[in-house]
Structures are given as structure tokens and as C-alpha cells.
Scaffold this motif. Structure first.
Motif, PDB file in Angstrom:
ATOM      1  N   LEU A   1       0.656  -1.322   0.108  1.00  0.00           N
ATOM      2  CA  LEU A   1       0.072   0.029   0.111  1.00  0.00           C
ATOM      3  C   LEU A   1       0.970   1.370   0.004  1.00  0.00           C
ATOM      4  CD1 LEU A   1      -2.839  -0.910   2.328  1.00  0.00           C
ATOM      5  CD2 LEU A   1      -3.137  -0.190   0.001  1.00  0.00           C
TER       6      LEU A   1
ATOM      7  N   ASP B   1       2.231   1.542  -3.550  1.00  0.00           N
ATOM      8  CA  ASP B   1       1.356   1.721  -4.798  1.00  0.00           C
ATOM      9  C   ASP B   1       0.368   3.100  -4.413  1.00  0.00           C
ATOM     10  OD1 ASP B   1       2.332  -0.638  -5.943  1.00  0.00           O
ATOM     11  OD2 ASP B   1       0.662  -1.843  -5.045  1.00  0.00           O
ATOM     12  N   THR B   2       0.300   3.243  -3.299  1.00  0.00           N
ATOM     13  CA  THR B   2      -0.889   4.397  -3.099  1.00  0.00           C
ATOM     14  C   THR B   2      -0.564   5.740  -2.231  1.00  0.00           C
ATOM     15  OG1 THR B   2      -2.373   2.509  -2.869  1.00  0.00           O
ATOM     16  CG2 THR B   2      -3.165   4.634  -2.099  1.00  0.00           C
ATOM     17  N   TYR B   3       0.319   5.286  -0.972  1.00  0.00           N
ATOM     18  CA  TYR B   3       0.391   6.356   0.007  1.00  0.00           C
ATOM     19  C   TYR B   3       1.675   7.202   0.051  1.00  0.00           C
ATOM     20  CZ  TYR B   3      -3.738   4.564   1.983  1.00  0.00           C
ATOM     21  OH  TYR B   3      -4.882   4.411   1.899  1.00  0.00           O
TER      22      TYR B   3
END
Length: 140
Positions: free
Chosen positions: A113, A116-118
Motif C-alpha cells: 500500500l 502503490d498508493t501512499y
């Protein structure tokens, strides 16, 4: 977000940076570039910022997932182009996560996460570098 970077003067290649949150950081160049090796290089700061961003995310995600996380370290190994611009081409994030009864799947998910995202820093670096990670979980 804002920061100010000021050259410390004609006797070298050191710089003082002041962050928008009021913190000071010194940077210096390599001796072959006129620096005195008194502080981290600017590109080292980019790398360590990415590591800090990712470690922050992993701890926060694990805490929110009610995992008993007690420590988190990340060691980054990076490669750069030999010629200018010497952008990062490969970066491996090796996480060592300590805790009690940590679920490996939860740790892997937190790392994924973050990447990929934060973690804005590693996501930006992924535009030029192959980003990989490895993880070690230590029971405490």
C-alpha cells in the motif's frame, strides 16, 4: 509545502535548507565537486526521504490494522545512471519490522500500500527507477 535552500558561501558547496515546518537540514557536496563532505548529499536526502515516507506509511498502516508493531527500519540500496542526469534506476527497500504476533500478510500489505498508493516519494522515484522491496519480520 515550501522550503528554502541557501548556499553557505564561496568556500565550498554546502547548503542550509529550512523546511516549511521550521526545521533545518544541512547538505554538502562531494570533495570532487567542491564540497567538504560535512553533511549528506542532496541525492542522499532524496533517498532517505523516500525511506522515511515508506517507513512512516508501514507503521501507520500496521497500527491502524491493530498489529502490535514495535519497530520498523528500512535500508535502501540504489543505483543511478553514470551520466547526467544521474537519476535513480533501481532502488530496493529492505524492511525490518519488529513486533508481537505480526501477521506476515499484514506487513506485506502495508508495504505494498505504501509503494502503490501512499508514499508520494517512492511513487515519484518509480517514474525512473525500478522499485523492489524485501522484508524481514522479527518477533519480540
Amino acid at each position: 509545502m515550501e522550503c528554502k535552500v541557501s548556499w553557505n558561501g564561496p568556500s565550498g558547496m554546502s547548503f542550509l535548507a529550512q523546511t516549511g515546518s521550521g526545521h533545518l537540514v544541512t547538505m554538502d557536496g562531494a570533495p570532487e565537486g567542491g564540497g567538504h563532505n560535512l553533511a549528506p548529499r542532496p541525492m542522499e536526502m532524496v533517498l532517505l526521504g523516500s525511506g522515511g515516507c515508506a517507513a512512516y506509511d508501514v507503521v501507520l498502516i500496521l497500527k491502524k490494522g491493530r498489529q502490535d508493531v514495535r519497530g520498523c527500519e528500512v535500508t535502501l540500496q540504489a543505483e543511478r545512471f553514470d551520466t547526467d542526469p544521474k537519476v535513480f534506476t533501481k532502488i530496493n527497500f529492505h524492511f525490518i519490522v519488529r513486533g508481537k504476533n505480526l501477521k506476515p500478510a499484514s506487513v506485506e500489505r502495508a508495504i505494498q500500500l505504501s509503494h502503490d498508493t501512499y508514499c508520494s516519494a517512492s511513487i515519484m522515484l518509480a517514474k525512473t527507477a525500478e522499485i523492489t522491496h524485501s522484508v524481514e519480520i522479527i518477533e519480540e
